[in-house]
Design a protein around this motif. Structure first.
Motif, PDB file in Angstrom:
ATOM      1  N   TYR A  17       0.841  -1.197   0.000  1.00 58.21           N
ATOM      2  CA  TYR A  17       0.000   0.000   0.000  1.00 58.21           C
ATOM      3  C   TYR A  17       0.880   1.253   0.000  1.00 58.21           C
ATOM      4  CZ  TYR A  17      -3.748   3.191   1.364  1.00 58.21           C
ATOM      5  OH  TYR A  17      -4.649   4.218   1.396  1.00 58.21           O
ATOM      6  N   ALA A  18       1.898   1.292   0.860  1.00 61.78           N
ATOM      7  CA  ALA A  18       2.800   2.446   0.953  1.00 61.78           C
ATOM      8  C   ALA A  18       3.564   2.654  -0.349  1.00 61.78           C
ATOM      9  CB  ALA A  18       3.765   2.269   2.124  1.00 61.78           C
ATOM     10  N   ARG A  19       4.042   1.560  -0.945  1.00 63.63           N
ATOM     11  CA  ARG A  19       4.801   1.674  -2.197  1.00 63.63           C
ATOM     12  C   ARG A  19       3.923   2.181  -3.333  1.00 63.63           C
ATOM     13  NH1 ARG A  19       9.720  -1.163  -3.196  1.00 63.63           N
ATOM     14  NH2 ARG A  19      10.632  -2.014  -1.297  1.00 63.63           N
ATOM     15  N   ILE A  20       2.703   1.656  -3.445  1.00 59.05           N
ATOM     16  CA  ILE A  20       1.805   2.104  -4.510  1.00 59.05           C
ATOM     17  C   ILE A  20       1.475   3.586  -4.324  1.00 59.05           C
ATOM     18  CG2 ILE A  20      -0.525   1.869  -5.463  1.00 59.05           C
ATOM     19  CD1 ILE A  20      -0.199  -1.201  -4.912  1.00 59.05           C
ATOM     20  N   ASN A  21       1.198   3.993  -3.092  1.00 59.61           N
ATOM     21  CA  ASN A  21       0.912   5.409  -2.839  1.00 59.61           C
ATOM     22  C   ASN A  21       2.117   6.285  -3.169  1.00 59.61           C
ATOM     23  OD1 ASN A  21      -1.774   5.308  -2.146  1.00 59.61           O
ATOM     24  ND2 ASN A  21      -1.363   4.948   0.011  1.00 59.61           N
ATOM     25  N   ARG A  22       3.331   5.820  -2.855  1.00 60.56           N
ATOM     26  CA  ARG A  22       4.533   6.590  -3.194  1.00 60.56           C
ATOM     27  C   ARG A  22       4.690   6.702  -4.705  1.00 60.56           C
ATOM     28  NH1 ARG A  22       9.276   4.872  -4.677  1.00 60.56           N
ATOM     29  NH2 ARG A  22       9.121   2.844  -3.683  1.00 60.56           N
ATOM     30  N   LEU A  23       4.422   5.605  -5.427  1.00 64.80           N
ATOM     31  CA  LEU A  23       4.518   5.633  -6.889  1.00 64.80           C
ATOM     32  C   LEU A  23       3.498   6.608  -7.483  1.00 64.80           C
ATOM     33  CD1 LEU A  23       5.056   1.819  -7.490  1.00 64.80           C
ATOM     34  CD2 LEU A  23       6.738   3.637  -7.914  1.00 64.80           C
ATOM     35  N   ILE A  24       2.322   6.689  -6.867  1.00 58.65           N
ATOM     36  CA  ILE A  24       1.308   7.652  -7.307  1.00 58.65           C
ATOM     37  C   ILE A  24       1.756   9.071  -6.973  1.00 58.65           C
ATOM     38  CG2 ILE A  24      -1.050   8.485  -6.903  1.00 58.65           C
ATOM     39  CD1 ILE A  24      -1.822   5.480  -6.471  1.00 58.65           C
ATOM     40  N   ASP A  25       2.185   9.290  -5.727  1.00 60.36           N
ATOM     41  CA  ASP A  25       2.615  10.622  -5.295  1.00 60.36           C
ATOM     42  C   ASP A  25       3.796  11.131  -6.104  1.00 60.36           C
ATOM     43  OD1 ASP A  25       0.622  10.582  -3.373  1.00 60.36           O
ATOM     44  OD2 ASP A  25       1.980  10.082  -1.714  1.00 60.36           O
ATOM     45  N   ASP A  26       4.711  10.235  -6.480  1.00 53.57           N
ATOM     46  CA  ASP A  26       5.887  10.625  -7.258  1.00 53.57           C
ATOM     47  C   ASP A  26       5.563  10.819  -8.740  1.00 53.57           C
ATOM     48  OD1 ASP A  26       7.425  10.526  -4.982  1.00 53.57           O
ATOM     49  OD2 ASP A  26       8.534   8.715  -5.526  1.00 53.57           O
ATOM     50  N   GLY A  27       4.334  10.502  -9.142  1.00 51.72           N
ATOM     51  CA  GLY A  27       3.957  10.676 -10.536  1.00 51.72           C
ATOM     52  C   GLY A  27       4.389   9.540 -11.435  1.00 51.72           C
ATOM     53  N   VAL A  28       4.901   8.455 -10.858  1.00 51.81           N
ATOM     54  CA  VAL A  28       5.277   7.294 -11.668  1.00 51.81           C
ATOM     55  C   VAL A  28       4.006   6.629 -12.196  1.00 51.81           C
ATOM     56  CG1 VAL A  28       6.429   5.039 -11.662  1.00 51.81           C
ATOM     57  CG2 VAL A  28       7.422   6.962 -10.390  1.00 51.81           C
ATOM     58  N   ILE A  29       3.043   6.424 -11.303  1.00 51.31           N
ATOM     59  CA  ILE A  29       1.728   5.935 -11.719  1.00 51.31           C
ATOM     60  C   ILE A  29       0.862   7.169 -11.921  1.00 51.31           C
ATOM     61  CG2 ILE A  29      -0.350   4.668 -11.038  1.00 51.31           C
ATOM     62  CD1 ILE A  29       1.436   2.807  -9.394  1.00 51.31           C
ATOM     63  N   ARG A  30       0.404   7.365 -13.153  1.00 52.64           N
ATOM     64  CA  ARG A  30      -0.378   8.558 -13.476  1.00 52.64           C
ATOM     65  C   ARG A  30      -1.872   8.312 -13.426  1.00 52.64           C
ATOM     66  NH1 ARG A  30       2.307  10.390 -18.984  1.00 52.64           N
ATOM     67  NH2 ARG A  30       1.438   8.378 -19.475  1.00 52.64           N
ATOM     68  N   GLY A  31      -2.280   7.069 -13.283  1.00 53.25           N
ATOM     69  CA  GLY A  31      -3.703   6.772 -13.224  1.00 53.25           C
ATOM     70  C   GLY A  31      -3.939   5.319 -13.570  1.00 53.25           C
ATOM     71  N   PHE A  32      -5.187   4.951 -13.521  1.00 54.21           N
ATOM     72  CA  PHE A  32      -5.605   3.586 -13.823  1.00 54.21           C
ATOM     73  C   PHE A  32      -6.689   3.677 -14.885  1.00 54.21           C
ATOM     74  CE2 PHE A  32      -3.963   3.704  -9.576  1.00 54.21           C
ATOM     75  CZ  PHE A  32      -3.171   2.572  -9.484  1.00 54.21           C
ATOM     76  N   SER A  33      -6.657   2.761 -15.847  1.00 52.24           N
ATOM     77  CA  SER A  33      -7.645   2.827 -16.916  1.00 52.24           C
ATOM     78  C   SER A  33      -7.960   1.430 -17.432  1.00 52.24           C
ATOM     79  CB  SER A  33      -7.126   3.700 -18.059  1.00 52.24           C
ATOM     80  OG  SER A  33      -5.965   3.138 -18.620  1.00 52.24           O
ATOM     81  N   ALA A  34      -8.997   1.362 -18.238  1.00 53.98           N
ATOM     82  CA  ALA A  34      -9.391   0.105 -18.860  1.00 53.98           C
ATOM     83  C   ALA A  34      -8.804   0.038 -20.268  1.00 53.98           C
ATOM     84  CB  ALA A  34     -10.914   0.018 -18.937  1.00 53.98           C
ATOM     85  N   ARG A  35      -8.333  -1.129 -20.664  1.00 51.70           N
ATOM     86  CA  ARG A  35      -7.905  -1.337 -22.042  1.00 51.70           C
ATOM     87  C   ARG A  35      -9.146  -1.752 -22.827  1.00 51.70           C
ATOM     88  NH1 ARG A  35      -3.678  -3.942 -19.273  1.00 51.70           N
ATOM     89  NH2 ARG A  35      -4.460  -5.964 -19.871  1.00 51.70           N
ATOM     90  N   VAL A  36      -9.419  -1.039 -23.897  1.00 51.38           N
ATOM     91  CA  VAL A  36     -10.662  -1.221 -24.638  1.00 51.38           C
ATOM     92  C   VAL A  36     -10.377  -1.858 -25.990  1.00 51.38           C
ATOM     93  CG1 VAL A  36     -12.608   0.011 -25.686  1.00 51.38           C
ATOM     94  CG2 VAL A  36     -11.680   0.787 -23.489  1.00 51.38           C
ATOM     95  N   ASP A  37     -11.166  -2.853 -26.347  1.00 47.93           N
ATOM     96  CA  ASP A  37     -11.128  -3.405 -27.699  1.00 47.93           C
ATOM     97  C   ASP A  37     -11.937  -2.436 -28.551  1.00 47.93           C
ATOM     98  OD1 ASP A  37     -11.960  -4.741 -30.102  1.00 47.93           O
ATOM     99  OD2 ASP A  37     -11.413  -6.643 -29.163  1.00 47.93           O
ATOM    100  N   GLN A  38     -11.241  -1.606 -29.314  1.00 51.15           N
ATOM    101  CA  GLN A  38     -11.896  -0.529 -30.060  1.00 51.15           C
ATOM    102  C   GLN A  38     -12.932  -1.050 -31.051  1.00 51.15           C
ATOM    103  OE1 GLN A  38     -11.626   2.607 -29.298  1.00 51.15           O
ATOM    104  NE2 GLN A  38      -9.995   2.310 -27.812  1.00 51.15           N
ATOM    105  N   GLU A  39     -12.632  -2.141 -31.700  1.00 48.32           N
ATOM    106  CA  GLU A  39     -13.565  -2.684 -32.687  1.00 48.32           C
ATOM    107  C   GLU A  39     -14.868  -3.132 -32.022  1.00 48.32           C
ATOM    108  OE1 GLU A  39     -13.370  -5.631 -36.539  1.00 48.32           O
ATOM    109  OE2 GLU A  39     -11.551  -5.214 -35.396  1.00 48.32           O
ATOM    110  N   ARG A  40     -14.754  -3.832 -30.890  1.00 43.94           N
ATOM    111  CA  ARG A  40     -15.953  -4.288 -30.171  1.00 43.94           C
ATOM    112  C   ARG A  40     -16.723  -3.115 -29.571  1.00 43.94           C
ATOM    113  NH1 ARG A  40     -16.332  -9.860 -29.208  1.00 43.94           N
ATOM    114  NH2 ARG A  40     -17.658  -9.423 -27.432  1.00 43.94           N
ATOM    115  N   ALA A  41     -16.028  -1.993 -29.369  1.00 47.52           N
ATOM    116  CA  ALA A  41     -16.673  -0.800 -28.820  1.00 47.52           C
ATOM    117  C   ALA A  41     -17.258   0.075 -29.926  1.00 47.52           C
ATOM    118  CB  ALA A  41     -15.672  -0.002 -27.990  1.00 47.52           C
ATOM    119  N   GLY A  42     -17.314  -0.435 -31.157  1.00 48.59           N
ATOM    120  CA  GLY A  42     -17.936   0.307 -32.247  1.00 48.59           C
ATOM    121  C   GLY A  42     -17.004   1.241 -32.988  1.00 48.59           C
TER     122      GLY A  42
END
Length: 165
Positions: free
Chosen positions: A52-77
């Motif tokens: 938990y501490a390491r992930i928060n540090r990676l977020i605070d340091d800007g290494v992790i910029r966010g979380f997102s879903a990988r989308v299959d563009q074709e299936r999404a129209g």
């Protein structure tokens, strides 16, 4: 430089070095951004509190910029995908970037070196929508000198193809 001076100037403090555990955590979260703290901790053999501490540090340091879903563009129209290269007027990157970010279907924008200045990845409903985007929207921007469109026939998500962790 003091923290207050850095904050006022917009400068970020230098990134802290990553160790092997940090890199393993990043690899896990890139493969599954929804991985639980417990599963991350177990995978890298550390306590949940440490994970938990390491992930928060990676977020605070800007290494992790966010979380997102990988989308299959074709299936999404979004049946048509293309990389579009742009040559732009010198020193117009910031204004071009702002305009490109507003384009429907734009998913990646990069300032690059070489024979062109900008690489843009777009996903559109079909070729008609892609043609409209290129011929009407992009080529009407006064900063855009020329474009070249490269149709994507097939894509592979490297994070997915590397398999389960």
């Amino acid at each position: 430089m003091r923290d207050e001076q850095m904050a006022g100037s917009g400068a970020r403090p230098p990134a802290r070095p990553l160790d092997d555990i940090d890199r393993d955590i990043l690899r896990i979260l890139q493969a599954d951004g929804r991985a639980s703290i417990r599963s991350v901790a177990e995978s890298v053999h550390i306590s949940r509190a440490n994970a938990y501490a390491r992930i928060n540090r990676l977020i605070d340091d800007g290494v992790i910029r966010g979380f997102s879903a990988r989308v299959d563009q074709e299936r999404a129209g979004q049946g048509a995908s293309a990389y579009i290269t742009l040559k732009i007027v010198q020193n117009s990157w910031r204004s071009v970037r702002e305009k490109l970010q507003e384009l429907p279907g734009a998913t990646h924008i990069a300032l690059v070196s070489g024979d062109f200045d900008v690489l843009l990845l777009v996903h559109t409903e079909d070729n008609r929508a892609l043609r409209e985007l290129v011929l009407t929207r992009l080529q009407s921007m006064e900063e855009v000198l020329s474009t070249r469109t490269l149709l994507v026939f097939e894509e592979t998500d490297l994070q997915e193809s590397q398999g389960e962790l």
